[in-house]
Design an enzyme around this catalytic site. Sequence first.
Site, PDB file in Angstrom:
ATOM      1  N   GLY A 107       0.837  -1.568  -0.196  1.00 16.85           N
ATOM      2  CA  GLY A 107       0.393   0.136  -0.152  1.00 16.85           C
ATOM      3  C   GLY A 107       1.123   0.972   0.212  1.00 16.85           C
TER       4      GLY A 107
ATOM      5  NE  ARG B   3      -2.569  -3.849  -1.140  1.00 16.22           N
ATOM      6  CZ  ARG B   3      -1.933  -3.359   0.069  1.00 16.22           C
ATOM      7  NH1 ARG B   3      -0.549  -3.984   0.587  1.00 16.22           N
ATOM      8  NH2 ARG B   3      -2.481  -2.579   0.140  1.00 16.22           N
TER       9      ARG B   3
ATOM     10  CG  ASP C 115       3.092  -9.258   5.110  1.00 16.97           C
ATOM     11  OD1 ASP C 115       3.688 -10.165   5.770  1.00 16.97           O
ATOM     12  OD2 ASP C 115       1.601  -9.316   4.802  1.00 16.97           O
TER      13      ASP C 115
ATOM     14  CE  LYS D  72       4.611   0.470   2.441  1.00 18.42           C
ATOM     15  NZ  LYS D  72       4.094  -0.328   1.833  1.00 18.42           N
ATOM     16  CB  THR D  73       3.747   0.199   7.437  1.00 18.16           C
ATOM     17  OG1 THR D  73       2.058   0.924   7.748  1.00 18.16           O
ATOM     18  CG2 THR D  73       4.461  -0.233   8.732  1.00 18.16           C
TER      19      THR D  73
ATOM     20  CG  ASP E 221      -1.731  -0.280   8.805  1.00 16.38           C
ATOM     21  OD1 ASP E 221      -2.397   0.742   8.182  1.00 16.38           O
ATOM     22  OD2 ASP E 221      -2.037  -1.245   8.000  1.00 16.38           O
TER      23      ASP E 221
ATOM     24  N   GLY F  28      -5.186   9.723   3.898  1.00 15.72           N
ATOM     25  CA  GLY F  28      -3.790   9.847   4.338  1.00 15.72           C
ATOM     26  C   GLY F  28      -3.128   9.093   3.576  1.00 15.72           C
TER      27      GLY F  28
END
Length: 553
Positions: A81, A145, A176, A202-203, A205, A428
């Site tokens: 993502g 992905r 992952d 990177k994320t 979350d 975002g």
Amino acid sequence: MKISSLQKARYEYSPKLPGMLRHGISAICVKEGEETQSVADQETIKALFPNTYGKKEITFEKGENTSEAKKQVVGVILSGGQAPGGHNVICGLYDALKATNPENELYGFKNGPSGLIEDDYLIFDDEYIDEYRNTGGFDIIGSGRTKLETQEQFAVAAEVCKKHGITAIVIIGGDDSNTNAAVLAEYFAANNTGVQVIGCPKTIDGDLKNEDIECSFGFDTATKTYSELIGNIERDANSAKKYWHFIKVMGRSASHVALECALETQPNICLVSEEVSAKKMSLSQIADYIADSVEKRAAKGMNFGVAIIPEGVVEFVPEFSKLIAEINELLAGSKADEFNALPTWKDKYAFIENGLTKESMDVFAILPEGIQQQLFLERDPHGNVQVSLIESEKLFSALVADKLAERKEAGTYKGKFNALHHFFGYEGRCAFPSNFDADYCYSLGYNAFMLIQYGYTGYLSKISNLSKPANEWVAGGMPITKMMNIERRHGEDKPVIKKALVELEGKPFKYFEAHREEWAENTCYVYPGAIQYYGPADVCDITTKTLALEQGE
């Protein structure tokens, strides 16, 4: 192409680098630290990664560059993502590569890891790169992905690298993707391909985090973007004084985004999935908790409020998880066809009632009909419930409405309850990166090339001391295997990077816990406003409250 004034100004922004990366490529040396081991399952991980396990942590310092001078052809992949700042990782990588040797080349593999397998690429030049500096999104080469995890894929990747003379691959991704980077690095090393692999964390979350990775990139910008919107909604709620806003934010496995937005905006309610799990809270208990805030505020004449809901919270409710498991079992194989053939929802409901245990049926029965139907009608190709599609913000507002109706009947609640619903996710992921993320990402990319130049593989680009000004940041690298443990995935034991959940004993949650009672009853809203790119450093370059609290700022 027509561009906005902000876009033009952001092209011209010069990202700040850590002090030791500012001396010029020729004046950067390496200091090696201790050998590392994985966070758990050491013997198993070591056996799986014999060529890349146990390597030393490294730090870059000012000193004579002793790396081997050779032409580098590097490939870069955006995986998973989108996250704000991804473009700057590539820009930092490109600038360091060209500063070392103008003959060096950077290949961008398109649309994620599949670009490497399909040999679909572009070669970056100054003109192309300059159009993406300090901008949001992953549109510079696209993302995807596809997972790099089979021997066949690795063999194809090795052939593609050989064809172009590629010496290193940089994978920009989450837990992952970086697990896959470690496995690819091991394959390349075991087969003497001469190709290095470096990862970048990177994320949005925020769950790619540990003692080494203080913060994944994109989290800062995404939470500031969501917090601006939540602050705007709080202002509206406090103006109209007649709506309760239920706002779902991203965070399937962890609640870092929800918690940071709560610290930024001080809403009346913020659910934290990890606490729900630890306390084994039921749907009814969560609904009562929110209804208590509604009732107390109504008693003061405030029939409005704001509740933040992490998108994955229902998966952390034990009774709901049990219900999902039973539904998946109920619809396994040919039973799904039998269920789908039933003509009406009434017939389907009777089928469900007959197939669930009494405990799960009790949970199912209290759900709004729309959510009930989502659980049974929107399933993935394997027939499983798609939990991520459940509109948990609507679920909780409906459950709260039922609780308030009971209280009204009992005479304890006399207020009005009107709910509105929002989901902040994609808003975002591709915002213009904050100054923090623009600087952090550029540093990660620049630093990734230094790791390549010094011959490291299976390492994650690491920038630390992030709660301090950028000139005090520390650049280096850590073996990806240090972050790994063994987890059960799709019926198999697999090495994976351990996800970081919200720590209920950590400083960010403890600060929230100490203040949430007051926020629940009173109007303590904070309106952060838009991300600031220009102005005083204490406005423009501030980190998240999560990072500041964790680092004791």
